[in-house]
Design a protein around this motif. Structure first.
Motif, PDB file in Angstrom:
ATOM      1  N   PHE A   2       0.831  -1.209   0.000  1.00 38.46           N
ATOM      2  CA  PHE A   2       0.000   0.000   0.000  1.00 38.46           C
ATOM      3  C   PHE A   2       0.860   1.252   0.000  1.00 38.46           C
ATOM      4  O   PHE A   2       1.885   1.321   0.685  1.00 38.46           O
ATOM      5  N   TYR A  37      -4.171   3.593  -0.836  1.00 40.21           N
ATOM      6  CA  TYR A  37      -5.057   3.504   0.328  1.00 40.21           C
ATOM      7  C   TYR A  37      -6.480   3.884  -0.053  1.00 40.21           C
ATOM      8  O   TYR A  37      -7.443   3.286   0.406  1.00 40.21           O
ATOM      9  N   LEU A  40       3.047  -1.772   4.231  1.00 38.25           N
ATOM     10  CA  LEU A  40       2.624  -0.369   4.187  1.00 38.25           C
ATOM     11  C   LEU A  40       3.879   0.425   3.823  1.00 38.25           C
ATOM     12  O   LEU A  40       4.714   0.714   4.684  1.00 38.25           O
ATOM     13  N   ARG A 100       2.945   5.635   5.288  1.00 40.10           N
ATOM     14  CA  ARG A 100       1.887   5.576   6.283  1.00 40.10           C
ATOM     15  C   ARG A 100       0.774   6.560   5.962  1.00 40.10           C
ATOM     16  O   ARG A 100       1.014   7.665   5.503  1.00 40.10           O
ATOM     17  N   TRP A 101      -0.453   6.128   6.244  1.00 39.69           N
ATOM     18  CA  TRP A 101      -1.605   7.006   6.077  1.00 39.69           C
ATOM     19  C   TRP A 101      -1.748   7.894   7.307  1.00 39.69           C
ATOM     20  O   TRP A 101      -1.114   7.674   8.328  1.00 39.69           O
ATOM     21  N   GLU A 126      -5.353   2.499   7.787  1.00 36.90           N
ATOM     22  CA  GLU A 126      -4.319   1.458   7.664  1.00 36.90           C
ATOM     23  C   GLU A 126      -4.885   0.096   8.070  1.00 36.90           C
ATOM     24  O   GLU A 126      -4.604  -0.914   7.428  1.00 36.90           O
ATOM     25  N   ARG A 152       5.285  -2.506   8.390  1.00 36.15           N
ATOM     26  CA  ARG A 152       5.105  -1.062   8.224  1.00 36.15           C
ATOM     27  C   ARG A 152       6.480  -0.424   8.113  1.00 36.15           C
ATOM     28  O   ARG A 152       7.283  -0.499   9.056  1.00 36.15           O
TER      29      ARG A 152
END
Lengths: 601, 170
Positions: A447, A498, A515, A518-519, A525, A545
């Motif tokens: 992602f 995302y 990931l 990061r969102w 997430e 992550r």
């Protein structure tokens, strides 16, 4: 005495020492009871008859001869099923609801064994806001859900889990409901099965499902899977086509995306459409009450309102109030304390988490991969941050939130790829991981926040047959991508944004999730991770992550970590609820800056 | 979902009759009429009957048969607007309703209860037809066969008890 007795009745009296001439005064035949049977007829004689008195005192004990009052209730009988039910035969692989010997192909052997020994029976209980006794009895007197499903001859592609039956029993009697199960527990399946049963029982005839555009085909697939006999129309295309689709009368279920509902708001009103049930998926879309989306959805004429969301409280308690304006208008207000809000919402919200209901779901292994930027990346990063912070400082009170955002985005992009050299420490790490995963024949999801990053990664990861999935693609192209990723072993990596990939997709055959960046919100997430870690997952899901050391990514992670439990706070009726998302103060604080004062105006 | 008038063409497959002793309220009676799929068509419940200690003593062993059979059972059966093919009860004393109705009335108990000579099994339930009305036995069997096989004959009594509990709360 004579009036009270008929020929079939007997009178009993305990005479004690009374003389026989007393009996001669009695107009009825007298039978002497032998002492041996007398104790069985009479309880121990504690009566003391005042035989020496001229007029003995008589105590009258009334007979139980007054019929009790009766309350009566009559209930509507389910009508004869409409034609589609009789003509469409579900696939042979479908299982009957009560047939626990044909248990879920995805359930564990232990689950199956225990289900076969003691079949669960799920009662449909009346919601609290149903106050009429007749209506409460109607629910209480229904057979259990499993029996209703079985006697309705409804079959499922897979045996639902017991908690999914509970979800159906929750939804079915409710006119306003929020199914807020954690991602991956089958919210759409529970909603489809519930509406299917309501259609079957004749309780609803016109259903509208509203979902994000990218999930329309997912919903049609799920409906075809879980309610194959239900005809579905997708409202899409040009205005003329949509008008025709809205007006279709003999199709029980219509599916539309949020944008179509907003665009056709007036058309729906003009056509006078009214729905027995409106289901909104990813209900956080309407959390902002002043948005066009929320207004359009709330303007729909409807009898029942169900909202599905894995994140009912995404940023603040107001999110839930926004959703409730659709589900039960006026039931919640912003002024409520989190505890009061939780109590008021309790009967309308059902939330289960995987660790509570899916003991046998493979574990989710989280690991934070701390990445050292390459020397070139570090230098680019340092320069960008210094220049950016200096610029913000110079702006003083003129610095706005968007200026901070711009700087954050720029720094985050450098953490992904050095804008000067194209170097990426994250990519090196990812490639090493994917080599191993690819060799083992497993699949991975990666992602990112940016479509541009996805495009770059695809080029670099071509040897893994990497595919892209993001909002810039057409729905058809996205569907095709999913099919290829599912079925073609040459494609072991799917790169998702995302925005498009975090919701609604069932990718439980993937055992690795990365990931790459990061969102802003951990809930999003989680949604992304749960594409793989959901019902049907066949093994442990490893979530990696990426975090660039000593960068903005680490600082954001720290802030989000502190705010992660807002949703739980509200849903467990706790006293205080911090914001889970990043506030203006949080963003400025990332660079040790003080946010500008708001003017009084 | 809610309360509506039953269409006249509908026939009830089965009636379930029971009583719940709920001190200190008294004795409640419940009568549930269901269709072939076990879904509710009608429900009748009595106000609580209270029996004094003196009445208990005077009625002696006949108390329950009188209360269940005549006072509650007969009253409830008279209230039904639909005619079930069979009435089932889970209380032996309720069988005393038989003199007050032309409907066949049978006792239903869980399978683990010792059966009588004329008993037969339906799923996990054991049905005991009236021994003094042999003509009712075949009628009973035929009626019960019209119920969908998945309907548990003991389960509707739990529904009645739940409804009576609910009535006490409101």
């Amino acid at each position: 005495m004579e009036d009270r007795l008929n020929q079939k009745s007997f009178g009993f009296t305990a005479l004690g020492r009374m003389r026989s001439w007393h009996l001669a005064q009695c107009p009825l035949p007298v039978v002497h009871v032998l002492p041996s049977i007398a104790p069985r007829l009479f309880r121990p004689a504690h009566l003391r008859l005042p035989i020496d008195s001229a007029t003995p005192h008589v105590v009258r004990v009334p007979l139980i001869d007054q019929r009790p009052a009766v309350q009566s209730y009559q209930f509507r009988h389910a009508p004869v099923p409409p034609a589609p039910w009789q003509t469409i035969v579900p696939p042979a692989s479908h299982v009957r609801a009560g047939d626990f010997s044909l248990a879920a192909d995805r359930a564990s052997a232990a689950d199956r064994a225990s289900a076969a020994l003691k079949p669960k029976r799920t009662r449909i209980l009346p919601p609290r806001d149903v106050v009429k006794m007749g209506e409460r009895f109607f629910f209480l007197l229904q057979p259990n859900l499993e029996t209703i499903l079985e006697t309705s001859h409804l079959e499922f592609p897979r045996q639902p889990f017991p908690f999914q039956f509970d979800g159906m029993a929750f939804l079915m009697p409710r006119h306003g409901a929020v199914l807020a199960d954690e991602m991956g527990l089958g919210k759409s399946m529970q909603a489809i099965s519930s509406l299917r049963l309501l259609v079957r029982l004749g309780e609803v005839r016109r259903v509208l499902v509203i979902c994000p555009k990218g999930l329309v085909s997912n919903w049609t697939r799920e409906i075809a899977d879980w309610a194959p006999e239900l005809l579905v129309a997708v409202v899409e295309g040009d205005p003329q086509r949509r008008r025709w689709q809205w007006a279709l009368e003999d199709v029980p279920v219509k599916v539309a995306n949020y944008e179509v509902v907003v665009r056709d708001r007036e058309l729906v009103a003009e056509l006078g459409l009214s729905f027995d049930l409106v289901v909104i998926d990813e209900a956080q879309r309407i959390k902002n009450r002043s948005s066009h989306t929320s207004q359009a959805v709330r303007s729909l004429s409807r009898n029942r309102s169900w909202a599905l969301t894995g994140t009912p409280v995404e940023n603040s308690a107001e999110d839930l109030v926004g959703i409730f304006e659709f589900v039960a208008p006026g039931h919640l207000s912003d002024s409520m304390s989190p505890r009061a809000m939780g109590a008021a919402a309790a009967d309308h919200v059902l939330r289960r988490t995987k660790d509570r209901v899916l003991k046998d779901l493979p574990p989710r292994l989280n690991r934070d991969e701390r990445i050292e930027l390459t020397a070139e990346q570090r230098e680019t990063y340092r320069r960008a941050e210094e220049e950016g912070v200096l610029r913000l400082s110079k702006m003083g009170q003129g610095a706005a939130i968007q200026h901070v955002f711009e700087l954050i985005l720029r720094l985050k992009q450098i953490c992904n790829f050095d804008t000067a050299t194209g170097e990426s420490a994250k990519l090196e790490c990812l490639e090493a991981e994917l080599d191993e995963i690819h060799a083992s024949g497993r699949k991975s999801l990666v992602f990112s926040q940016w479509v541009e990053t996805i495009g770059r990664l695809r080029g670099k990861l071509s040897r893994f047959g990497a595919l892209e999935y993001h909002g810039g693609m057409s729905t058809a192209a996205r569907d095709e991508t999913i099919e290829r990723f599912k079925h073609d072993p040459r494609h072991s990596v799917l790169l998702l944004s995302y925005g498009a990939g975090a919701v609604g997709l069932n990718l439980q055959f993937s055992q690795y999730v990365f990931l790459f960046d990061r969102w802003w919100n951990p809930a999003v997430e989680d949604q992304a991770i749960n594409r793989a870690h959901r019902i049907g997952a066949v093994g442990a899901v490893t979530v990696t992550r990426f975090l660039s050391v000593d960068t903005i990514e680490e600082r954001i992670d720290e802030v989000l970590r502190q705010k992660r439990d807002l949703s739980d706070t509200i849903l467990s009726q706790a006293e205080s609820a911090p914001s889970a998302g990043l506030t203006q103060s949080d963003l400025f604080a990332l660079f040790q800056l003080v946010p500008p004062q708001r003017s009084a105006a | 979902m809610g309360q509506h008038t039953v269409e006249p063409s509908i026939t009830a497959a089965c009636g379930f009759l029971t009583a719940v002793d709920s001190p200190p309220h008294g004795l409640f009676g419940g009568y549930l009429l269901v269709d072939m799929a076990g879904r509710p068509l009608e429900f009748h419940c009595t106000a609580p009957l209270k029996v004094s200690r003196a009445q208990q003593i005077l009625y002696g062993a006949t108390l329950h048969s009188h209360l269940h059979g005549q006072q509650i059972g007969a009253t409830l059966l008279a209230e039904g607007t639909l005619q079930p093919q069979v009435v089932l009860t889970d209380l032996e004393s309720m069988l005393h309703v038989r003199p007050h109705t032309k409907l066949p009335v049978a006792l239903v108990v869980r399978r683990d209860t010792p059966p009588t000579a004329s008993s037969f099994y339906v799923g996990t339930a054991c049905v005991s037809p009236p021994s003094d009305h042999p003509e009712h036995a075949s009628q009973l069997r035929a009626a019960i066969e019209t119920l969908v096989a998945s309907v548990d004959l003991c389960e509707p009594f739990e529904r009645i008890r739940a409804a009576i509990e609910e009535a006490q709360r409101h």
